[in-house]
Scaffold this active site. Structure first.
Site, PDB file in Angstrom:
ATOM      1  CB  SER A   1      99.704  -9.300  10.218  1.00 17.50           C
ATOM      2  OG  SER A   1      98.828  -9.180  11.336  1.00 17.50           O
TER       3      SER A   1
ATOM      4  CG  HIS B   1     103.698  -8.396  12.364  1.00  9.44           C
ATOM      5  ND1 HIS B   1     104.810  -7.687  12.751  1.00  9.44           N
ATOM      6  CD2 HIS B   1     102.624  -7.607  12.668  1.00  9.44           C
ATOM      7  CE1 HIS B   1     104.455  -6.519  13.250  1.00  9.44           C
ATOM      8  NE2 HIS B   1     103.128  -6.452  13.216  1.00  9.44           N
TER       9      HIS B   1
ATOM     10  CG  ASP C   1      99.532  -6.903  14.217  1.00  3.70           C
ATOM     11  OD1 ASP C   1     100.414  -6.068  14.456  1.00  3.70           O
ATOM     12  OD2 ASP C   1      99.246  -7.266  13.058  1.00  3.70           O
TER      13      ASP C   1
ATOM     14  CG  MET D   1      95.812  -5.019  18.309  1.00  2.00           C
ATOM     15  SD  MET D   1      94.807  -4.477  16.904  1.00  2.00           S
ATOM     16  CE  MET D   1      93.694  -5.856  16.722  1.00  2.00           C
TER      17      MET D   1
ATOM     18  CG  HIS E   1     103.085  -4.079  16.384  1.00  4.37           C
ATOM     19  ND1 HIS E   1     102.281  -3.648  15.336  1.00  4.37           N
ATOM     20  CD2 HIS E   1     103.319  -2.970  17.130  1.00  4.37           C
ATOM     21  CE1 HIS E   1     102.053  -2.356  15.455  1.00  4.37           C
ATOM     22  NE2 HIS E   1     102.660  -1.926  16.539  1.00  4.37           N
TER      23      HIS E   1
ATOM     24  CG  MET F   1      99.622  -2.125  18.141  1.00  8.20           C
ATOM     25  SD  MET F   1      98.594  -2.358  16.663  1.00  8.20           S
ATOM     26  CE  MET F   1      98.717  -4.141  16.483  1.00  8.20           C
TER      27      MET F   1
ATOM     28  CG  MET G   1     102.213   1.774  13.296  1.00  6.27           C
ATOM     29  SD  MET G   1     101.954   0.027  12.895  1.00  6.27           S
ATOM     30  CE  MET G   1     100.251   0.039  12.292  1.00  6.27           C
TER      31      MET G   1
ATOM     32  N   GLY H   1      95.126  -0.713  14.749  1.00  6.17           N
ATOM     33  CA  GLY H   1      93.912  -1.196  15.408  1.00  6.17           C
ATOM     34  C   GLY H   1      92.961  -1.955  14.521  1.00  6.17           C
TER      35      GLY H   1
ATOM     36  CG  ASP I   1     101.803  -3.396  10.468  1.00  2.56           C
ATOM     37  OD1 ASP I   1     100.959  -3.676   9.601  1.00  2.56           O
ATOM     38  OD2 ASP I   1     101.720  -3.785  11.647  1.00  2.56           O
ATOM     39  N   GLY I   2     100.980  -1.817   7.353  1.00  2.65           N
ATOM     40  CA  GLY I   2      99.718  -1.156   7.057  1.00  2.65           C
ATOM     41  C   GLY I   2      99.498  -0.916   5.580  1.00  2.65           C
ATOM     42  N   GLY I   3      98.506  -1.573   5.024  1.00  2.00           N
ATOM     43  CA  GLY I   3      98.165  -1.355   3.617  1.00  2.00           C
ATOM     44  C   GLY I   3      99.207  -1.859   2.643  1.00  2.00           C
TER      45      GLY I   3
END
Length: 227
Positions: A10, A35, A37, A39, A68, A70, A139, A144, A175-177
């Site tokens: 990302s 990726h 993102d 937002m 992606h 958002m 997610m 965010g 996606d995430g962590g």
């Protein structure tokens, strides 16, 4: 769908003052996808970038641009992101009332259609649009913000999403962590695309990024081999 693990850094975690160079470097370091993102400060708290920035990055690599969105609403902007050079365009199931229409629009624009689910959104939200999907994005944090920790309960959700996909040619992205510790958990549960930001963009050079990409890939693929 192939069990090959794809890594999608990302660029939200990249150095925005030299974003084109960052995209080129991470791709040279072995990234499979990029990726993006997007937002809007409305659907999620932060604001990132839009189609003009993506279009400016497109000449730096021919690798897959995984966008992606958002944002809400997403439909009015789908054509702009398609024209900017995105290959996959993913909308959130929570972002509008007509998910099926959004996915059909993306495909009509000649792009691959994806849907993303926030941690609290059940898989039942997409049961009836599976034939219009090329990608499901789970997610594993609340969207965010970068740098959040993987939510353990999402592992079962990934596993259930894999079962829902069955033999359909649909990618399962998480996606995430995502780190060297959590990547194996996600891929063992069925994910074949991993999004990582801060875990990959450590250091400043191609060699720095290659080390983190290789570490993540090795951890993820070993988990797939064991599962």
């Amino acid at each position: 769908m192939s069990t090959q693990v794809r890594l999608a850094p990302s660029i939200l975690a990249a150095d925005f003052s030299r974003l084109g160079e960052e995209v080129k470097n991470v791709c040279d370091a072995g990234a499979d996808w990029v990726h993006l993102d997007v937002m809007d400060g409305h659907f999620v708290p932060n604001i990132s970038f839009g189609p003009a920035v993506i279009q400016s990055l497109r000449p730096y690599t021919d690798k897959v641009f995984d966008c992606h969105l958002m944002i809400a609403p997403a439909d009015p902007y789908l054509e702009a992101f398609a024209k900017a050079g995105c290959d996959y365009i993913t909308v959130h199931a929570e972002a509008g009332p007509h998910l099926h229409r959004s996915l059909q629009t993306i495909r009509a624009l000649g792009k691959k259609a994806g849907v993303s689910l926030n941690p609290a959104t059940p898989l039942s939200a997409i049961e009836h649009v599976m034939d219009d999907l090329d990608l499901i994005l789970i997610m594993s944090v609340n969207p965010g913000f970068g740098g959040q920790k993987y939510i353990p309960a999402m592992t079962d959700k990934i596993r259930m999403a894999k079962s829902l996909i069955g033999d359909r040619p649909i990618h399962l992205e998480v996606d995430g962590g995502i780190t060297a510790e959590t990547a194996p958990i996600a891929t063992a549960a069925g994910a074949d695309v991993l999004v990582a930001g801060s875990a990959i963009f450590k250091g400043t050079s191609v060699d720095d990024y290659r080390k983190t990409v290789d570490t993540l890939r090795k951890a993820a693929e070993e988990a797939v081999a064991r599962s």
